[in-house]
Structure formats: structure tokens, C-alpha cells
Design an enzyme around this catalytic site. Structure first.
Site, PDB file in Angstrom:
ATOM      1  N   HIS A  17      10.201  10.839   3.962  1.00  8.68           N
ATOM      2  CA  HIS A  17       9.546  11.246   5.218  1.00  8.68           C
ATOM      3  C   HIS A  17      10.571  11.858   6.175  1.00  8.68           C
ATOM      4  CE1 HIS A  17       6.513   7.792   4.367  1.00  8.68           C
ATOM      5  NE2 HIS A  17       5.862   8.924   4.178  1.00  8.68           N
ATOM      6  N   LYS A  41      -7.081   0.147   6.150  1.00  8.87           N
ATOM      7  CA  LYS A  41      -5.958   0.042   5.214  1.00  8.87           C
ATOM      8  C   LYS A  41      -5.207  -1.252   5.425  1.00  8.87           C
ATOM      9  CE  LYS A  41      -4.002   4.196   3.184  1.00  8.87           C
ATOM     10  NZ  LYS A  41      -2.879   5.159   3.245  1.00  8.87           N
ATOM     11  N   ARG A  90       5.286  16.040  -3.353  1.00 10.74           N
ATOM     12  CA  ARG A  90       6.301  15.476  -4.249  1.00 10.74           C
ATOM     13  C   ARG A  90       6.161  16.026  -5.661  1.00 10.74           C
ATOM     14  NH1 ARG A  90       4.800   9.543  -2.457  1.00 10.74           N
ATOM     15  NH2 ARG A  90       2.844  10.616  -2.795  1.00 10.74           N
ATOM     16  N   SER A 128       5.974   5.019   0.014  1.00  8.47           N
ATOM     17  CA  SER A 128       5.995   3.743   0.749  1.00  8.47           C
ATOM     18  C   SER A 128       5.431   2.627  -0.123  1.00  8.47           C
ATOM     19  CB  SER A 128       5.173   3.863   2.034  1.00  8.47           C
ATOM     20  OG  SER A 128       5.683   4.876   2.861  1.00  8.47           O
TER      21      SER A 128
HETATM   22  O1  PNS Z   1       0.678   9.022   4.462  1.00  9.45           O
HETATM   23  P1  PNS Z   1      -0.719   9.271   3.964  1.00  9.45           P
HETATM   24  O2  PNS Z   1      -1.445   7.951   3.850  1.00  9.45           O
HETATM   25  O3  PNS Z   1      -0.720  10.057   2.685  1.00  9.45           O
HETATM   26  O4  PNS Z   1      -1.450  10.147   5.093  1.00  9.45           O
HETATM   27  C1  PNS Z   1      -2.808  10.513   4.957  1.00  9.45           C
HETATM   28  C2  PNS Z   1      -3.360  11.152   6.240  1.00  9.45           C
HETATM   29  C3  PNS Z   1      -3.083  10.281   7.449  1.00  9.45           C
HETATM   30  C4  PNS Z   1      -2.694  12.497   6.446  1.00  9.45           C
HETATM   31  C5  PNS Z   1      -4.889  11.382   6.035  1.00  9.45           C
HETATM   32  O5  PNS Z   1      -5.439  10.208   5.539  1.00  9.45           O
HETATM   33  C6  PNS Z   1      -5.618  11.768   7.323  1.00  9.45           C
HETATM   34  O6  PNS Z   1      -5.414  12.819   7.861  1.00  9.45           O
HETATM   35  N1  PNS Z   1      -6.489  10.846   7.788  1.00  9.45           N
HETATM   36  C7  PNS Z   1      -7.271  11.036   9.003  1.00  9.45           C
HETATM   37  C8  PNS Z   1      -8.740  11.306   8.678  1.00  9.45           C
HETATM   38  C9  PNS Z   1      -8.893  12.748   8.240  1.00  9.45           C
HETATM   39  O7  PNS Z   1      -8.821  13.640   9.053  1.00  9.45           O
HETATM   40  N2  PNS Z   1      -9.018  12.969   6.901  1.00  9.45           N
HETATM   41  C10 PNS Z   1      -8.963  14.326   6.321  1.00  9.45           C
HETATM   42  C11 PNS Z   1     -10.266  15.045   6.283  1.00  9.45           C
HETATM   43  S1  PNS Z   1     -11.252  14.402   5.006  1.00  9.45           S
END
Ligand code: PNS
Length: 164
Positions: A17, A41, A90, A128
Site C-alpha cells: 500500500h 467486514k 498485483r 493484508s
Molecule cells: O482494500 P480493498 O478491500 O480491496 O478495497 C475495496 C474498496 C474499498 C475499494 C471497495 O470495496 C469500495 O470501493 N467499496 C465502497 C463501495 C463501492 O463503492 N463499491 C464499488 C461499486 S460496486
């Protein structure tokens, strides 16, 4: 002014990150690291803990701020006037999911663009989730995390006698 958001769970923030933050912050005027406040979560760290850890690590990054958000990412991006979403890629396995999310976000909010930074090879395997798995068994996580974060992860698992 070009403002971007780098969203994620950051539970906890890894060296991967940090690498994405360092590199993407050089591409924009301002980068907001957005910690998703997702009560569904099962997180190791609370959102305020994650925000504070990130803030500590951002001392050397003058154009990076840290914030928490909930709800849809695009709504938050609109609110803070960010036109760019940054995500790290990744491996191919990330690609399908990330593509779907990026296209959905663009469909909901046509003014938002997602840019992907490929992670450096040394962090290509890092997540993570894997770090938490290793830490939960008392394994060495020092090469995966910023030094300031290592002890806090072990503490969560009640592990005190790890190598410093
Ligand atoms: O670190 P992560 O868990 O891979 O991050 C995921 C994240 C936070 C980028 C994603 O889950 C997100 O944007 N969540 C907010 C809800 C949303 O807007 N979802 C995308 C449209 S379906």
C-alpha cells in the site's frame, strides 16, 4: 487541481500500500487515502485505528491526507471533488474484479477515472489478509509491514514475544 483517492480497507496498511501511495502521490496534486468504513467486514483494526496508523505514516508525504468514508466510493469521490481513483494491481487474479469495479464506478459517475499502478514485484504476493494469517500464528511479518505497524498487529493477536 488534480485530486485523487486511493480507497481501501488498509487492515492493516502494508508496504505494498505504501508503495502505491508514494508512487501515485507523485502523479497528482493531492492524494486522499480513503479508509472504507465497512461494518460488515470482520476487521482486525477499527477504522479510527487504521486512519491514525496511516496518518502517522503520511508525515513525509505533504500532499497526502487520510480520511474515512462509507457508502459508495463514487459518491465520496464526488463529495471531495476527486476525479481519479487509484488502485494497485498485483496479479492477473486482481484484474477481473478491479476491471468490474472500475467499469461500474465509471458507469455510475462518468467523470471518474480509475488508474491502476502495477505493484512492485517484491510486493506482488502481499495482502493484508495474508499478513494477518501469518501474524495469527506468530510468524514473522516484519518484512511485509512498515516497522511502526508490526507490533500493533501482534498485539491484536495477544503475541508479545516477537523479534523486534
Ligand atoms: O482494500 P480493498 O478491500 O480491496 O478495497 C475495496 C474498496 C474499498 C475499494 C471497495 O470495496 C469500495 O470501493 N467499496 C465502497 C463501495 C463501492 O463503492 N463499491 C464499488 C461499486 S460496486
Amino acid at each position: 487541481m488534480k485530486r485523487a483517492i486511493y480507497p481501501g480497507s488498509f487492515d492493516p496498511v502494508t508496504r505494498g500500500h505504501l508503495d502505491v501511495i508514494a508512487r501515485s502521490s507523485r502523479l497528482v496534486d493531492e492524494l486522499v487515502v480513503g479508509v472504507l468504513n465497512n461494518s460488515a467486514k470482520n476487521a482486525l483494526f477499527s477504522v479510527p485505528e487504521r486512519v491514525n496508523m496511516l496518518k502517522e505514516l503520511m508525515i513525509d508525504f505533504p500532499n497526502v491526507t487520510v480520511d474515512a468514508f462509507d457508502g459508495l466510493l463514487v459518491d465520496y469521490a464526488k463529495r471531495i471533488d476527486a476525479a481519479i481513483i487509484v488502485r494497485g494491481l498485483r496479479a492477473v487474479t486482481d484484474f477481473e474484479y478491479e476491471l468490474q469495479i472500475a467499469q461500474t464506478n465509471h458507469e455510475i459517475y462518468a467523470d471518474i477515472e480509475t488508474i491502476f499502478l502495477t505493484t512492485r514485484l517484491e510486493y506482488a504476493y502481499l495482502s493484508s489478509t495474508i499478513v494477518k494469517e501469518v501474524a495469527s500464528y506468530g510468524g514473522d511479518i516484519s518484512r511485509f509491514l512498515p516497522p511502526q505497524i508490526v507490533a500493533r498487529v501482534y498485539e491484536k493477536y495477544g503475541i508479545k514475544d516477537f523479534e523486534k
